[in-house]
Structures are given as C-alpha cells and as structure tokens.
Scaffold this active site. Structure first.
Site, mmCIF file in Angstrom:
data_model
loop_
_atom_site.group_PDB
_atom_site.id
_atom_site.type_symbol
_atom_site.label_atom_id
_atom_site.label_comp_id
_atom_site.label_asym_id
_atom_site.label_seq_id
_atom_site.Cartn_x
_atom_site.Cartn_y
_atom_site.Cartn_z
ATOM 1 N N PRO A 1 62.310 -58.904 -10.661
ATOM 2 C CA PRO A 1 61.981 -60.203 -10.065
ATOM 3 C C PRO A 1 62.713 -61.349 -10.747
ATOM 4 C CG PRO A 1 60.136 -59.358 -11.357
ATOM 5 C CD PRO A 1 61.154 -58.261 -11.270
ATOM 6 N N GLU A 2 63.153 -62.313 -9.940
ATOM 7 C CA GLU A 2 63.865 -63.483 -10.447
ATOM 8 C C GLU A 2 63.039 -64.718 -10.084
ATOM 9 O OE1 GLU A 2 68.055 -63.179 -9.251
ATOM 10 O OE2 GLU A 2 67.788 -61.026 -9.008
ATOM 11 N N LYS B 1 62.264 -65.580 -16.104
ATOM 12 C CA LYS B 1 61.668 -64.509 -15.294
ATOM 13 C C LYS B 1 60.284 -64.144 -15.815
ATOM 14 C CE LYS B 1 66.287 -62.614 -14.615
ATOM 15 N NZ LYS B 1 67.184 -61.489 -14.950
ATOM 16 N N ARG C 1 76.742 -54.572 -14.011
ATOM 17 C CA ARG C 1 75.764 -54.594 -12.923
ATOM 18 C C ARG C 1 76.495 -54.482 -11.589
ATOM 19 N NH1 ARG C 1 70.804 -56.687 -14.278
ATOM 20 N NH2 ARG C 1 70.219 -55.783 -12.285
#
Ligand SMILES: [Zn+2]
Length: 272
Positions: A2-3, A58, A262
C-alpha cells in the site's frame, strides 16, 4: 504494498470506525509483528481510547489518550479489517484489537509488516518515522520545493520517486502511473529531464495521488463488510500490471522491465 492512496483510504475508514472508541483487549498470534511483549501491549492499550489516526509515508499512526501510539507498516501483504459487533472475525489475524463496543480491528498477514508501540511524540522523533522525505500532498510541498529537491539528485527517475528519503509514500504502483502521466520513461536520468517536464512531473504527482485517494486506491482487501470505496482506482491504472495490454492512449503494448530492482511498467511509444 500500500502507498499513499491506500493508506489514506484505511486511515479515513479508521477515523470513522475506531476514533474515540476504547480498546478492551488485544490478541497476538504473530509475536514477531510487535516490538514489545503481548502483555506489555495489553497493559499499554487496554482501557485506552483512540485519540487520532494519522498517516506518514506508508505508515499508519494510531494514537491513544495515554500518549501511546501504534506505528503500523503493512509492507507487502499486510492489511487490516474492521468487524462490526455481530460479525465473526475471519481466519487467524496476526494481531486483533477488541473494542469495548464489541467491534474488532484485525491485522492480517503481518509477516513482514509491523505494529510498533511507541510514545506519542512528533513524527520525526518516532523511531520508524525519522529520515523520511516530505509528503507530496503537504501544502508546504510546492512545485518550487520539489524542483529544488530534484535539482540535488542524480540517477534514474523511477527509483528516485520510490526513495522514501526523497519523497515519502510513493511506491511501485504510483511511480509507474505518475511517470506515464508525465510521459517520462522510468529509466530517464534526472539530469536529462527538462524544466517543463519537471513541472509536469510535479503536477502529475499531485493530481494522480489525489484522484487515487478519492477513488479508494488499489487495495484488494475491503476494510469492512459495507466498504464500497477501497480499490476503486484499480480500473484507472494506465500501465501498472498491464504488461502486454494495449496503451489506452496509443494502443502500443505496455512493457515491463526491471528498473532499480523493481518492475517498471511503461508505454514505449508515449514515454520518452
Ligand atoms: Zn502509449
């Protein structure tokens, strides 16, 4: 993971559902998720009311009336769920808070995530929140402030947007989306980004994060049984997790490649 939009969505739900309510008991199934003993957690929080729920980067910060706070980081898989008094709690939560109202707040899959008990202080004095960069949606974080910070940096733009010491709260999903919005390749070197592109990057960061918050982010776990908000931004994603599918703007297939360790998702035609 989650951001900002996902944590904001959880935060807003928590403010509605638990702020002002009292913790009655705490159950801990995953001791590694907490930084104190279960007994110490129960002793610190049982009988205490939730004073505020806030977000930094976050992380969620739940503060109690006795000047104790919980700093919560969901990391990759963690999520939280609220159960009304007549609802049974699903499965085996990592940590479960039972409220005096007979409602419950459960934290699941906190294998990498954590729930840390700390003294309530300024955010930058809290152990897990020091050394974080500015919040992109902070009213003080102007275009000028962003351009100044960016001017001090080198390297590829995508890993930089995800660097929590540069800007707090942006991760893999939104860095991809922001870069598509401003038409920059994830691998673009900061030094090659023109002034007009920098302005567009700032503007995209602001508008896209606000739109994603308003739509409930992309989290796939509902917060409670009558949650119709969480995950509403999922269908608005332009590039993230759309490998091989046509770009909504030009029809070219979206590409994935490793950038800074990433997965970067981008349109090779629209982004430069
Ligand atoms: Zn395209």
């Amino acid at each position: 993971m989650p951001e900002i939009p996902e944590i904001e969505t959880v935060k807003n739900h928590l403010i509605q559902k638990i702020q002002g309510k009292t913790v009655q008991s705490v159950l801990v199934n995953r001791h590694k998720a907490i930084n104190v003993t279960k007994e110490a957690l129960v002793q610190a929080l049982a009988g205490q009311a939730v004073a505020s729920v806030r977000r930094r980067a976050k992380q969620l910060i739940i503060s109690f009336t006795n000047e104790k706070s919980l700093i919560i980081h969901f990391m990759l898989e963690g999520y939280t769920r609220f159960f009304y008094s007549e609802e049974p709690v699903d499965g085996q939560p990592s940590v479960l808070f039972e409220l005096a109202t007979n409602e419950s707040l459960a934290f699941y899959k906190m294998n990498l995530g954590y729930i840390h008990l700390v003294d309530t202080t300024q955010f930058d004095e809290m152990p897990d929140l020091a050394d974080l960069g500015p919040e992109p949606l902070d009213p003080d974080f102007s275009a000028t402030a962003f351009l100044t910070l960016l001017g001090q940096r080198k390297g590829m733009i995508k890993p930089l947007l995800m660097d929590q010491q540069f800007i707090a709260g942006i991760g893999n999903v939104y860095s991809n989306e922001i870069l598509f919005c401003c038409r920059l390749l994830p691998t673009r070197k900061v030094g090659t980004i023109a002034d007009a592109e920098r302005q567009r990057l700032y503007h995209c960061m602001q508008t896209l994060l606000k739109q994603a918050i308003a739509a409930g982010g992309v989290y796939d776990e509902p917060f409670c049984s009558d949650d119709h908000l969480t995950g509403g931004y999922e269908n608005s994603l332009q590039v993230a997790y759309r490998t091989g599918q046509p770009c909504y703007t030009c029809g070219t297939a979206i590409i994935t490649s490793r950038v800074g360790g990433r997965n970067a998702f981008y349109c090779p035609h629209c982004q430069h």
